[in-house]
Scaffold this motif. Structure first.
Motif, PDB file in Angstrom:
ATOM      1  N   THR A   3       0.828  -1.193   0.000  1.00  0.00           N
ATOM      2  CA  THR A   3       0.000   0.000   0.000  1.00  0.00           C
ATOM      3  C   THR A   3       0.870   1.253   0.000  1.00  0.00           C
ATOM      4  O   THR A   3       0.544   2.240  -0.634  1.00  0.00           O
ATOM      5  N   PHE A  11       0.938   9.590  -5.478  1.00  0.00           N
ATOM      6  CA  PHE A  11       1.505  10.930  -5.347  1.00  0.00           C
ATOM      7  C   PHE A  11       2.296  11.304  -6.597  1.00  0.00           C
ATOM      8  O   PHE A  11       2.203  12.438  -7.096  1.00  0.00           O
TER       9      PHE A  11
ATOM     10  N   VAL B 115      -2.051  12.959   5.837  1.00  0.00           N
ATOM     11  CA  VAL B 115      -1.386  11.888   5.069  1.00  0.00           C
ATOM     12  C   VAL B 115      -0.375  12.472   4.086  1.00  0.00           C
ATOM     13  O   VAL B 115       0.744  11.967   3.941  1.00  0.00           O
ATOM     14  N   TYR B 119       3.491  11.494   4.318  1.00  0.00           N
ATOM     15  CA  TYR B 119       4.096  10.566   3.347  1.00  0.00           C
ATOM     16  C   TYR B 119       4.516  11.208   2.035  1.00  0.00           C
ATOM     17  O   TYR B 119       5.205  10.599   1.241  1.00  0.00           O
ATOM     18  N   ALA B 161       1.390  -3.622   5.683  1.00  0.00           N
ATOM     19  CA  ALA B 161       1.672  -2.352   5.016  1.00  0.00           C
ATOM     20  C   ALA B 161       1.304  -1.171   5.913  1.00  0.00           C
ATOM     21  O   ALA B 161       2.001  -0.179   5.970  1.00  0.00           O
ATOM     22  N   GLU B 164       3.850  -0.746   8.510  1.00  0.00           N
ATOM     23  CA  GLU B 164       5.044  -0.120   7.938  1.00  0.00           C
ATOM     24  C   GLU B 164       4.879   1.383   7.845  1.00  0.00           C
ATOM     25  O   GLU B 164       5.755   2.153   8.189  1.00  0.00           O
ATOM     26  N   LEU B 165       3.686   1.785   7.416  1.00  0.00           N
ATOM     27  CA  LEU B 165       3.432   3.200   7.281  1.00  0.00           C
ATOM     28  C   LEU B 165       3.472   3.900   8.630  1.00  0.00           C
ATOM     29  O   LEU B 165       4.019   4.989   8.769  1.00  0.00           O
ATOM     30  N   ARG B 168       7.116   4.447  10.059  1.00  0.00           N
ATOM     31  CA  ARG B 168       8.133   5.195   9.330  1.00  0.00           C
ATOM     32  C   ARG B 168       8.239   6.618   9.858  1.00  0.00           C
ATOM     33  O   ARG B 168       7.304   7.177  10.311  1.00  0.00           O
TER      34      ARG B 168
END
Lengths: 209, 168
Positions: A3, A11, B115, B119, B161, B164-165, B168
């Motif tokens: 994901t 992006f 977000v 990111y 996932a 992981e996000l 980070r």
């Protein structure tokens, strides 16, 4: 595929759409509701800019800060505002009915949702604008010097319209229509690409709005 | 830095950021234009800042949040239309990416802003809290909810996932 990876790809794709809109003339990317909006950028206008720069230099080099590129390929409908010089922001003149409505206020027009719509007031000059007709080697130009107050209004208009078309309208006709390349903050503007008669007409309208 | 110089150098980056934030290039163009117009009026102050770009970026975020509030009734949020992809676009990846963009569009605006700052810009939770004017714990929960929405709406389960996000 994670994901996180997909999010970054999303992006990147959105960045690409931003770059495409900035760089490419013609169709807009990422907005189906404005399929006919047209834009011009430095690349498409490069030859024209070069011509304007040369003309300005020949006319005395008074083009400091001026990045309005004269072009008459698509002019907005003329304002009917009496006694005022108005700056219009418009992409095209596709909706006459709406233009008539907004002509009263001398406002910024922006192409939006398939129509020219009122966005915001750009600038209205009711006081005389200092304008001087110059010529050099058969190239006629009008050197415009705004007052402090006019400079502030024009600066705001050009700052909020980078990449868009601005039109200087007065006396019921378009004096000047160009894409704004960068904000013009010093109050000086050189309008080139006119005949002698046109230059005098433009200067007279600016002096006697 | 001179304002004109700033606009010349940074406008493309601002447009990119605003497009990622709003999901629409034309909307980003509007937001950036409006913000630069107002930034000029107080450029004497902004230009002297150590990080004028961060200040202008924050103006864009605020404009986006308030703009969406003002225009929500008249401007429906539409899914991004399909556009011509790059040469290396392959079906599955392309579809997944477009689906992600569509899900981003459906996020509440503050979640989306969090977000994007996390990111895309790469800010920490504390820095995002300062940008958005809220508590760090609020930022964490907003991002957590946003990630859950992105995952659930996706119809697939990728708990790893999400972890992981978050880390980070």
């Amino acid at each position: 595929m994670s994901t996180l990876h997909t999010l970054r790809e999303a992006f990147t794709e959105l960045e690409r759409r931003a770059d495409t809109m900035t760089a490419a003339p013609g169709e807009q990317v990422g907005n189906a509701s404005r399929p006919t909006r047209r834009r011009w950028d430095r690349r498409t206008l490069a030859p024209l800019v070069a011509a304007v720069a040369v003309a300005a230099i020949l006319a005395g080099g008074i083009i400091a800060g001026a990045s309005l590129w004269p072009t008459h390929t698509e002019q907005p409908a003329a304002s009917t505002v009496p006694g005022a010089i108005t700056v219009w922001q418009t992409e095209t003149a596709s909706c006459p009915a709406q233009q008539a409505q907004h002509a009263v206020s001398g406002a910024v027009l922006r192409f939006h949702d398939g129509c020219v719509q009122l966005v915001d007031l750009a600038a209205t000059f009711t006081s005389p604008v200092q304008a001087q007709v110059t010529t050099s080697d058969g190239n006629w130009a009008v050197n415009v010097t705004f007052s402090e107050q006019q400079t502030a209004a024009f600066t705001r208009a050009t700052t909020s319209a980078v990449g868009h078309r601005l039109a200087l309208v007065g006396g019921g006709q378009v004096l000047f229509a160009a894409i704004v390349g960068e904000p013009i903050t010093n109050g000086n503007l050189t309008i080139t690409g006119m005949s002698e008669d046109e230059a005098h007409t433009v200067a007279d309208i600016l002096r006697n709005p | 830095m001179e304002f004109t110089e700033y606009v010349r150098e940074q406008r493309p980056a601002l447009l990119r950021f605003a497009t990622v934030l709003t999901g629409q290039a034309w909307l980003a163009d509007d937001v950036v234009s409006d913000v630069l117009g107002r930034a000029f009026e107080k450029w004497e102050t902004i230009g002297d800042l150590d990080r004028p770009h961060a200040y202008v970026r924050r103006m864009i975020i605020n404009e986006y949040l308030s703009w969406r509030r003002r225009r929500r009734c008249s401007t429906p949020v539409a899914d991004m239309p399909e556009t011509a992809g790059s040469v290396d676009d392959h079906g599955a990846n392309h579809a997944e990416r477009e689906a992600m963009i569509a899900r981003l569009q459906r996020l509440p605006r503050r979640q989306r802003a969090a977000v994007v700052l996390r990111y895309y810009v790469g800010l920490t939770h504390d820095e995002i809290a300062a940008e958005l004017g809220c508590r760090t714990s609020t930022v964490r929960s907003q991002i957590s909810r946003a990630l859950a929405t992105l995952r659930i709406t996706d119809g697939s389960q990728h708990p790893a996932a999400v972890s992981e996000l978050e880390e980070r």
